[in-house]
Motif scaffolding. Structure first.
Motif, short mmCIF file in Angstrom:
data_model
loop_
_atom_site.label_atom_id
_atom_site.label_comp_id
_atom_site.label_asym_id
_atom_site.label_seq_id
_atom_site.Cartn_x
_atom_site.Cartn_y
_atom_site.Cartn_z
N PRO A 85 0.99 -1.23 0.10
CA PRO A 85 0.03 0.00 -0.22
C PRO A 85 1.02 1.39 -0.21
O PRO A 85 0.39 2.37 -0.37
CB PRO A 85 -1.02 0.05 1.27
N VAL A 86 2.04 1.21 0.55
CA VAL A 86 3.20 2.31 0.66
C VAL A 86 3.86 2.67 -0.73
O VAL A 86 3.92 3.73 -1.08
CB VAL A 86 3.94 2.23 1.81
N VAL A 87 4.40 1.50 -1.27
CA VAL A 87 5.31 1.82 -2.17
C VAL A 87 5.18 2.82 -3.36
O VAL A 87 5.70 3.72 -3.87
CB VAL A 87 5.67 0.35 -2.95
N PRO A 88 3.69 2.73 -4.17
CA PRO A 88 3.78 3.66 -5.32
C PRO A 88 3.68 4.80 -5.03
O PRO A 88 3.80 5.89 -5.75
CB PRO A 88 2.45 3.26 -6.09
N TYR A 89 3.10 5.30 -3.63
CA TYR A 89 2.79 6.58 -3.39
C TYR A 89 4.49 7.42 -2.90
O TYR A 89 4.32 8.25 -3.11
CB TYR A 89 1.98 6.55 -2.13
N VAL A 90 5.14 6.47 -2.28
CA VAL A 90 6.39 7.06 -2.13
C VAL A 90 7.25 7.32 -3.43
O VAL A 90 7.70 8.41 -3.45
CB VAL A 90 7.30 5.98 -1.25
N ALA A 91 6.91 6.50 -4.24
CA ALA A 91 7.81 6.61 -5.59
C ALA A 91 7.23 7.71 -6.49
O ALA A 91 8.23 8.47 -6.95
CB ALA A 91 7.64 5.13 -6.43
N ASP A 92 5.98 7.90 -6.17
CA ASP A 92 5.21 9.15 -7.06
C ASP A 92 5.35 10.25 -6.66
O ASP A 92 5.52 11.37 -7.27
CB ASP A 92 3.93 8.66 -7.50
N ILE A 93 5.36 10.28 -5.24
CA ILE A 93 5.17 11.48 -4.57
C ILE A 93 6.47 12.07 -4.14
O ILE A 93 6.88 13.43 -4.36
CB ILE A 93 4.41 11.54 -3.09
N VAL A 101 16.30 5.47 -0.67
CA VAL A 101 16.81 5.94 0.73
C VAL A 101 15.94 5.23 1.68
O VAL A 101 16.47 4.81 2.72
CB VAL A 101 16.98 7.34 0.86
N VAL A 102 14.76 5.34 1.63
CA VAL A 102 13.43 5.10 2.80
C VAL A 102 13.62 3.51 3.01
O VAL A 102 13.71 3.05 4.12
CB VAL A 102 12.02 5.47 2.43
N GLY A 103 13.68 2.85 1.78
CA GLY A 103 13.76 1.36 1.92
C GLY A 103 15.18 0.95 2.52
O GLY A 103 15.02 0.07 3.35
N CYS A 104 16.27 1.67 2.28
CA CYS A 104 17.54 1.22 2.81
C CYS A 104 17.59 1.57 4.16
O CYS A 104 18.18 0.40 4.90
CB CYS A 104 18.71 2.03 2.19
N PHE A 132 9.92 -5.53 4.19
CA PHE A 132 9.26 -4.20 3.95
C PHE A 132 10.04 -3.07 3.43
O PHE A 132 9.64 -2.54 2.52
CB PHE A 132 8.90 -3.72 5.33
N GLY A 133 11.20 -3.05 3.81
CA GLY A 133 12.11 -2.06 3.34
C GLY A 133 12.65 -2.45 1.89
O GLY A 133 12.65 -1.69 1.15
N LEU A 134 12.89 -3.66 1.59
CA LEU A 134 13.30 -3.97 0.35
C LEU A 134 12.04 -3.85 -0.53
O LEU A 134 12.37 -3.42 -2.01
CB LEU A 134 13.58 -5.59 0.46
N GLY A 135 10.81 -4.00 -0.10
CA GLY A 135 9.62 -3.97 -1.20
C GLY A 135 9.51 -2.49 -1.54
O GLY A 135 9.40 -2.20 -2.78
N ILE A 136 10.10 -1.37 -0.75
CA ILE A 136 10.02 0.12 -1.24
C ILE A 136 11.27 0.20 -2.14
O ILE A 136 11.02 0.66 -3.21
CB ILE A 136 10.27 0.96 0.02
#
Length: 525
Positions: A85-93, A101-104, A132-136
């Motif tokens: 639920p988080v990934v596409p919004y982190v990438a697009d926003i 960086v957030v994922g690492c 979870f971090g790797l997913g981002i």
């Protein structure tokens, strides 16, 4: 299109030599800071195989078997699914680099928890945080690579990204083989776990040397900055370069058109025939990447080797190491031939070859099992040989093309969400593999291979029916393969319908300094 040219915007352009162009050379040499996310994932796959062969790890966790072993392995996939639920919004926003960086940062917390150890619950929670971090990070990284590189090099670099999984796997195999000689020391398994954090630390430091995606910058109205990035990477800083201007206009107009004509919501994946076609490919390729039979060996090689009488930990780890080395060579080697053979042919050849290898492996396992003496070395050697041949076959199609093909079939507005959908299917299939495979191998042993033989037949049919060729087509222009003349595409390659809308003022994609002027008009198309 000649061998020394490529096509963009309906025109042919001369190919470039990357090491002779200053900006391109620098960016390509620093792009590893985004691409090693895949190696981090591969290290984990090899890590689990290594830990299963290390006596002190088994002793620390009370010799996990079947369901417990499956939970320990599958917990990372659970974490990746939780990030959906988080990934596409982190990438697009926030952008592709910030997403990495957030994922690492999150992964480093997971590494710390896993390395503390001794409790199954702590190991599982640590791997969930790590996943979870790797997913981002694993979604933002290929987006950055695909959207940044020169059109001529898209296939090679985006394919190499996922192939680096095996580089991480090879390093993990080497580390596990080395630390296994520490015998009963807890450091035999703690060191491999701790080293999993090194790629994330490197990325936190060096990812800022890689420019942000020009497509993301354009989507945020930072047009001048986007054009500077395109010029720096593709034309040695010349903002008046003809190719840069064609790229810039096509990307800018396409993104502006998408914002006005499309909704950019999850419902789009089933709202049109073209997007339904994309969804079939994304969902199937996600499952095929893990349900082609590779999940058995990738995470449970020691259990497979025990089926043919190989129980010595050093022998198991050595085979794991050699297999990882072969995978690095075969997976990265095929990346340089993607544009020569084409995606569809590679997928079909890969799936058919995997089926033949799996049938041969199943027969050899059955013959070894039928020999009550357990000394059928010919059958055992056949199993090992076809494990290697199988992985070479797998790498031809699914290693590099998993991410690159999924990225390029998606328009910009759906690229982050589409990759999220694909990775969700990967994680779901991984969770099944990692939890169910050790149970099935323990209960029905070699007969479990028959399940994958049947599934591979289904896989071949789906690939033949739905996978289309994208060879030699610029990134923005692939939409025409799915959406036909109604495709939302700007620039010189736009359809007559879209060009007419733009000319009539129904859609404005003007450019004034750093601002994109866009007139919202109700459309009746």
């Amino acid at each position: 299109m000649g061998k020394d040219t490529f096509e963009l915007g309906g025109q042919e352009w001369p190919k470039v030599t990357w090491w002779k162009m200053k900006g391109m050379r620098f960016v390509y040499l620093t792009l590893w800071a985004a691409m090693i996310t895949s190696a981090t994932n591969g290290y984990d796959g090899s890590l689990m195989n290594g830990l299963e062969s290390i006596e002190s790890w088994n002793e620390s966790y009370n010799y996990p078997q079947k369901a417990t072993l499956g939970l320990l392995a599958a917990s990372m996939s659970i974490g990746s699914m939780l990030s959906i639920p988080v990934v596409p919004y982190v990438a697009d926003i926030y952008g592709r680099r910030v997403g990495v960086v957030v994922g690492c940062v999150i992964m480093l917390f997971g590494v710390a928890m896993v390395s503390i150890g001794y409790r199954v619950a702590l190991f599982v929670v640590g791997r969930i945080v790590l996943g979870f971090g790797l997913g981002i990070a694993q979604e933002c990284s290929p987006l950055l690579v695909t959207e940044l590189v020169h059109p001529q090099h898209r296939a090679v670099y985006s394919s190499i990204y996922n192939s680096l999984w095996y580089v991480g796997s090879l390093i993990g195999a080497c580390v596990a083989l080395g630390t296994n000689h520490l015998h009963n020391s807890a450091w035999a398994w703690r060191v491999p776990c701790l080293l999993q954090g090194i790629p994330s630390i490197c990325q936190l430091v060096f990812i800022w040397s890689v420019p942000e995606s020009p497509r993301w910058l354009i989507s945020k109205g930072q047009l001048e900055k986007a054009k500077k990035v395109l010029a720096y990477v593709h034309a040695q800083g010349d903002e008046d370069d003809a190719l840069v201007n064609v790229e810039f206009e096509e990307i800018r107009q396409t993104i502006a058109l998408e914002k006005e004509l499309e909704k950019n919501s999850w419902s789009e994946f089933w709202s049109t025939a073209g997007n339904r076609h994309r969804s079939i490919i994304l969902i199937s390729i996600g499952f095929f990447s893990q349900w082609s039979g590779n999940g058995i060996v990738s995470y449970f090689l020691p259990q497979v080797l025990k089926l043919i009488g190989i129980t010595n930990s050093n022998t198991q780890l050595t085979i794991n190491l050699v297999l990882s080395a072969v995978n690095v060579v075969s997976a990265t080697g095929i990346c340089f031939w993607v544009d020569y053979f084409g995606r569809r042919k590679l997928f079909l050849f890969s799936s058919c070859s995997m089926l033949l290898c799996y049938v041969a492996t199943t027969i050899a396992l059955a013959r070894f099992d039928a020999d009550t003496t357990g000394t059928n070395t010919a059958a055992a050697h056949t199993v090992i040989a076809f494990i290697f041949l199988y992985y070479i076959s797998y790498n031809i199609g699914y290693s590099g093309l998993l991410v690159s093909y999924s990225s390029e079939i998606l328009p910009y507005r759906l690229r982050a969400k589409g990759l999220t959908l694909m990775f969700f299917c990967v994680d779901l299939s991984l969770w099944f593999n990692q939890y169910v495979n050790p149970i099935a191998l323990g209960d029905i042993e070699w007969k479990y291979y028959i399940v994958y033989c049947v599934f591979l037949v289904f896989e071949i049919f789906v690939v033949w029916k739905y996978y289309i060729e994208t060879k030699g087509i610029p990134l923005e222009e692939i939409v025409k393969k799915f959406d036909g003349e109604g495709a939302v595409l700007g620039g010189a390659a736009a359809s007559e319908k879209i060009q007419q809308l733009t000319e009539d003022g129904a859609v404005s994609t003007g450019y004034d300094g750093e601002k994109a002027v866009s007139t919202q008009v109700e459309l009746r198309v």
